[in-house]
Design a protein around this motif. Structure first.
Motif, PDB file in Angstrom:
ATOM      1  N   HIS A  45       8.230 -80.786  26.064  1.00 36.79           N
ATOM      2  CA  HIS A  45       7.855 -81.599  24.894  1.00 36.79           C
ATOM      3  C   HIS A  45       9.040 -82.459  24.450  1.00 36.79           C
ATOM      4  CE1 HIS A  45       4.355 -78.926  23.367  1.00 36.79           C
ATOM      5  NE2 HIS A  45       4.652 -78.556  24.595  1.00 36.79           N
ATOM      6  N   GLY A  57      10.971 -81.706  21.971  1.00 31.28           N
ATOM      7  CA  GLY A  57      10.640 -81.829  20.539  1.00 31.28           C
ATOM      8  C   GLY A  57       9.409 -82.704  20.427  1.00 31.28           C
ATOM      9  N   SER A  58       9.581 -83.877  19.841  1.00 29.58           N
ATOM     10  CA  SER A  58       8.461 -84.817  19.840  1.00 29.58           C
ATOM     11  C   SER A  58       8.774 -86.025  20.713  1.00 29.58           C
ATOM     12  CB  SER A  58       8.168 -85.261  18.407  1.00 29.58           C
ATOM     13  OG  SER A  58       9.293 -85.950  17.898  1.00 29.58           O
ATOM     14  N   ASN A  59       9.946 -86.036  21.342  1.00 25.77           N
ATOM     15  CA  ASN A  59      10.338 -87.198  22.142  1.00 25.77           C
ATOM     16  C   ASN A  59       9.335 -87.506  23.245  1.00 25.77           C
ATOM     17  OD1 ASN A  59      12.880 -88.305  21.205  1.00 25.77           O
ATOM     18  ND2 ASN A  59      13.687 -86.264  21.591  1.00 25.77           N
ATOM     19  N   ALA A  97       6.322 -85.264  23.629  1.00 26.00           N
ATOM     20  CA  ALA A  97       4.998 -84.808  23.210  1.00 26.00           C
ATOM     21  C   ALA A  97       4.296 -85.780  22.251  1.00 26.00           C
ATOM     22  CB  ALA A  97       5.110 -83.429  22.566  1.00 26.00           C
ATOM     23  N   ALA A  98       5.075 -86.607  21.536  1.00 30.87           N
ATOM     24  CA  ALA A  98       4.438 -87.538  20.595  1.00 30.87           C
ATOM     25  C   ALA A  98       3.675 -88.632  21.327  1.00 30.87           C
ATOM     26  CB  ALA A  98       5.491 -88.152  19.681  1.00 30.87           C
ATOM     27  N   THR A  99       4.098 -88.962  22.534  1.00 31.56           N
ATOM     28  CA  THR A  99       3.469 -90.064  23.266  1.00 31.56           C
ATOM     29  C   THR A  99       2.622 -89.563  24.429  1.00 31.56           C
ATOM     30  OG1 THR A  99       5.576 -91.141  22.821  1.00 31.56           O
ATOM     31  CG2 THR A  99       3.986 -92.386  24.102  1.00 31.56           C
ATOM     32  N   ASP A 136       0.342 -86.481  26.196  1.00 31.57           N
ATOM     33  CA  ASP A 136      -0.402 -85.250  25.970  1.00 31.57           C
ATOM     34  C   ASP A 136       0.052 -84.228  27.018  1.00 31.57           C
ATOM     35  OD1 ASP A 136      -2.160 -83.216  25.682  1.00 31.57           O
ATOM     36  OD2 ASP A 136      -3.970 -84.454  25.787  1.00 31.57           O
ATOM     37  N   LYS A 158       8.416 -76.420  24.563  1.00 28.86           N
ATOM     38  CA  LYS A 158       9.076 -77.284  23.577  1.00 28.86           C
ATOM     39  C   LYS A 158      10.370 -77.928  24.125  1.00 28.86           C
ATOM     40  CE  LYS A 158       8.380 -78.127  19.048  1.00 28.86           C
ATOM     41  NZ  LYS A 158       7.169 -78.900  18.904  1.00 28.86           N
ATOM     42  N   SER A 207       7.616 -91.753  28.043  1.00 26.08           N
ATOM     43  CA  SER A 207       7.287 -91.631  26.619  1.00 26.08           C
ATOM     44  C   SER A 207       8.097 -92.580  25.731  1.00 26.08           C
ATOM     45  CB  SER A 207       7.481 -90.191  26.144  1.00 26.08           C
ATOM     46  OG  SER A 207       8.842 -89.854  26.110  1.00 26.08           O
ATOM     47  N   ARG A 248      -0.947 -93.699  24.182  1.00 30.09           N
ATOM     48  CA  ARG A 248      -0.900 -92.284  24.540  1.00 30.09           C
ATOM     49  C   ARG A 248      -1.682 -91.990  25.815  1.00 30.09           C
ATOM     50  NH1 ARG A 248       0.582 -87.494  22.169  1.00 30.09           N
ATOM     51  NH2 ARG A 248      -0.745 -85.699  22.587  1.00 30.09           N
TER      52      ARG A 248
END
Lengths: 170, 663
Positions: free
Chosen positions: B16, B18-20, B22-24, B26, B47, B108, B114
């Motif tokens: 993931h 973090g969100s680096n 996983a935010a973009t 799936d 994560k 990402s 996404r």
């Protein structure tokens, strides 16, 4: 995939030292570009066998992008020149085969040129979108069908001529 | 570790970050998709894969699920490939049964959609899963390191790095292009914000370099060739002739006194042309090495061959040798520190400021020499006609923060302008005006220094100066230089008449930075400063292992930052040498003799002459020790009989198939 959703698939071969690093830099700089390119890393653009390019097209790539270090800057002294030679050869060959010019592109992109990665990928995606799908795998299938049909026809005509010959002999 | 029946058991892990990522992307759907591919036994998302728990998860899975291939989709392999290879090696698997997928820098972070970013991640991951099946077990080669360091550039960065390394017992070769080490710092009068004199803090270090048993100092020399690789660089240094034998000269300067030119009449480089020197000279009193040199462009004997050679007669050590030729020395070192510094912006490029046109427009570096007690005027602030200025204007950002010249902030000009304002006021009692765009004083005790200047009666006018002109409008402006500026705080255009203008010139890459970059196989940023491997995590490393950066060649910086960076570069070099060996990536090539047709296509391709042709077997042969792993030969071999480890044909073909397999 239907025609509407189609967007080009581009395979890119980037050298480890300049262009791959530039693509990393584009990422670190959060530049945004078209998501159509799939990068394959090689140590040097000199490693790129023309067969890799042909194989990418054969497996359904609509375009192939090669990225190497600028002249004089090759990490391995002169691999980029070897790459350039092969690129020119490939260009000639692809032209003879009826490929549009924009399907294969070579760019010298240094490790500092994240911006250029973005520009080149966007340009290429746009150009190939205009050219439309290359669809070699489908074409191969069509060609196979055509050849089957041709074979069938030839066999048929052979049969009929044999029959008529036979009739004549009678 | 491959199970008895050679069955492939692939473990796939997607990070993931973090969100680096996983935010973009799936990541769950990527893991799910890859889990459906043949031979994939484990497919998970987590994560932070690079964290200890992330690595331990892979190690546990290797044991529990008898995994024999690992694929991690996370950041760039240039960042964490080594981390994961080490982790799987600890679990008993060969580290090269591993492939990394770059879905952060290449996905990402550069895409916003996404769905499309996830599709791309799946395609890239699939390619790695296809590829890893072809991976082989490989061994890294350990190569011993030459326990010596080459430092290029003898400014404060090079000096500090040299002393640090030498003190730790490492052999150092310090190469300096100029006749003396010291660099720009030796020219400065005082240093901000403490106002301690530059010479007082620099010269002890310079003489320490000159006398240190572990340092070989080659001044007036240049690196001309660099061969080899990390741990084993072979460097050729050109030693320019100074027409004085360094080992014999003791710096008594009798020869200078004896020169047929009774008075110094040639422009003195060290004093920025403000002073004069003879053809035989020592750059400045504290020059290190304390050795005179002869300038072939001005020496009568070297130019015309007709001279009484009074200098030779004056030298009782017979140190003067007019037949000296340039020589080349070769050294072998394990690491190289590039500390080639900067050059100041050529102020004449901005014509409207009048440098080179008006006599009394100076650059900041010229003023540094002028206010220096041992400078050409003995520390007196003088106009070209020898009179004293009553008003002085300091123009900031000359060749910095300017779209027409250099876009970057040179970082030191605000502070040195403040320092010069203080010194000029102290030395001349003149009114001093600072013309600035923004005052940038970030640094320990810097803002306090600015505050101090505000109370000293120095004038500050905010606005970029439009021009410096001698075109006068009022009687008060008669005979003066007028600085025209829009005072952006007062909101109108002002004309300030002054006697002297000081241009705070910015810092630029050295004129030959491109050649130096190529020499050491480095990269430059778009502005021409050398590029560090990572701006935060590897600020002194370059993309070439064993080559480090220190000082302003990497970007404008002040003395404290330069010294800090030089220390860091020295520590990196020390780390390398103390480790004792380098591990080489086993990406070398070899020839499959049974396949080789002996066509010799590859032989001439290798830039390292690693390929030879065996006349007896009629096959090509690759010397693994010379091979650097570019793969050019493998790309050219018509019979496919050259294999490059880690980049085998089958591996790349499967990767091509993989990226295109996902519709």
């Amino acid at each position: 995939m239907n025609e509407k959703q189609w967007s080009p698939r581009i395979v890119a071969f980037f050298c480890n030292w300049c262009t791959y690093t530039a693509a990393d830099l584009a990422g670190v700089s959060r530049l945004k570009y078209a998501p159509n390119v799939r990068v394959i890393r090689v140590m040097c653009s000199g490693r790129i066998d023309p067969q890799f390019v042909m194989d990418a097209f054969a497996h359904g790539a609509d375009g192939v992008l090669i990225g190497g270090c600028h002249p004089f800057d090759c990490h391995y002294v002169e691999g980029n020149y070897k790459c350039l030679r092969r690129f020119k050869m490939l260009k000639r060959m692809l032209q003879e085969l009826g490929f549009e010019d924009g399907r294969l592109r070579l760019e010298w992109i240094s490790a500092a040129e994240g911006e250029k990665v973005k520009r080149v990928i966007n340009e290429m995606t746009e150009e190939i979108t205009k050219l439309g799908p290359l669809g070699l795998p489908e074409k191969f299938k069509d060609w196979d069908k055509e050849i089957d049909a041709l074979e069938h026809e030839v066999n048929n005509s052979l049969n009929t001529s044999k029959q008529s010959e036979a009739a004549y002999e009678h | 570790m491959v199970s008895k029946n050679n069955e492939l058991r692939i473990g796939f892990y997607v990070c993931h970050c973090g969100s680096n990522i996983a935010a973009t992307i799936d990541v769950v759907s990527v893991a799910k998709y890859i889990g459906t591919l043949p031979n994939v036994v484990v497919s998970k998302d987590y994560k932070y894969m690079c964290s200890d728990p992330g690595q331990e998860m892979i190690q546990a899975d290797i044991k529990q699920h008898r995994l024999n291939r690992i694929v991690v989709a996370s950041c760039s392999p240039l960042l964490h490939e080594h981390t994961f290879r080490t982790a799987i090696e600890k679990a008993g698997l060969n580290p090269f049964y591993f492939q990394m997928v770059n879905i952060r820098e290449h996905d990402s972070w550069v895409h916003t959609d996404r769905f499309l970013a996830t599709e791309k991640a799946k395609a890239l991951a699939q390619a790695a899963v296809y590829r890893v099946a072809h991976h082989k077990s490989l061994e890294t080669k350990k190569v011993p390191i030459k326990p010596a360091v080459l430092i290029v550039g003898g400014g404060i960065a090079g000096i500090h790095a040299a002393l640090t390394l030498a003190e730790s017992g490492k052999k150092v070769y310090l190469v300096e292009r100029e006749p003396s080490i010291g660099g720009h710092m030796a020219k400065f009068d005082k240093t901000f914000p403490t106002l301690d004199c530059a010479a007082c803090i620099l010269t002890p270090k310079m003489s320490a370099v000159g006398s240190h048993p572990n340092i070989t100092l080659w001044s007036y020399s240049e690196v001309t060739k660099v061969d080899g690789y990390v741990g084993n660089y072979k460097v050729t240094v050109k030693r320019k002739p100074r027409y004085v034998v360094e080992d014999l000269c003791v710096g008594c300067m009798e020869c200078i006194k004896a020169c047929v030119f009774k008075e110094p009449k040639f422009s003195d480089e060290f004093n920025e042309g403000l002073g004069k020197r003879k053809p035989i000279y020592i750059p400045f009193p504290q020059a290190t090495p304390q050795v005179v040199l002869i300038d072939p462009n001005t020496c009568l004997n070297l130019r015309t061959g007709k001279c009484k050679k009074t200098c030779m007669q004056a030298c009782d050590r017979n140190a003067i040798d007019f037949n000296q030729k340039e020589t080349f020395v070769e050294v072998e070192v394990g690491a190289i520190i590039v500390a080639t510094g900067f050059k100041t912006f050529d102020a004449s490029r901005i014509a409207n400021y009048g440098y080179g046109r008006y006599d009394n427009v100076f650059t900041a570096l010229e003023i540094e020499r002028m206010v220096n007690a041992s400078g050409p005027t003995g520390g007196e602030v003088l106009l070209r006609d020898g009179s004293h200025p009553k008003a002085i204007g300091i123009i900031h950002c000359v060749g910095s923060r300017d779209n027409k010249t250099n876009k970057w902030c040179s970082r030191v000009c605000c502070m040195y302008s403040l320092k010069l304002a203080h010194l000029l006021k102290e030395h001349s009692g003149a009114e001093v005006y600072n013309f600035y765009i923004d005052m940038r004083t970030p640094g320990k005790n810097y803002e306090e220094f600015y505050d101090k200047l505000l109370t000293e009666g120095v004038h500050f006018i905010r606005g970029r100066v439009g021009e410096v002109t001698d075109w006068t409008m009022t009687p008060e402006e008669e005979g003066k230089l007028v600085i025209r500026v829009e005072d952006t705080l007062a909101g109108f255009v002002r004309r300030i008449p002054v006697d002297m203008v000081v241009l705070a010139t910015g810092l630029e890459p050295q004129a030959d930075s491109q050649e130096v970059r190529r020499l050491f196989n480095m990269s430059c940023g778009s502005e021409g400063f050398f590029l560090e491997r990572h701006p935060k995590l590897a600020p002194v490393n370059t993309f070439t292992d064993g080559i480090f950066l220190a000082g302003a060649c990497q970007g404008p910086k002040d003395i404290p930052d330069t010294v800090a960076q030089a220390g860091a570069a020295a520590a990196e070099a020390m780390l390398l040498i103390d480790k004792g060996y380098v591990e080489q990536e086993p990406n070398t090539a070899f020839v499959l003799e049974s396949e080789c047709s002996g066509c010799k296509s590859c032989v001439s391709l290798c830039p390292y002459n690693a390929i030879s042709f065996d006349e007896i077997t009629k096959k090509a042969k690759i010397n693994e020790a010379l091979c650097k792993g570019c793969g050019t030969c493998a790309g050219a071999c018509p019979s496919g009989s050259i294999v490059q480890n880690l980049f085998e044909d089958s591996e790349i073909f499967s990767e091509i198939k993989g990226v295109l397999a996902y519709e």
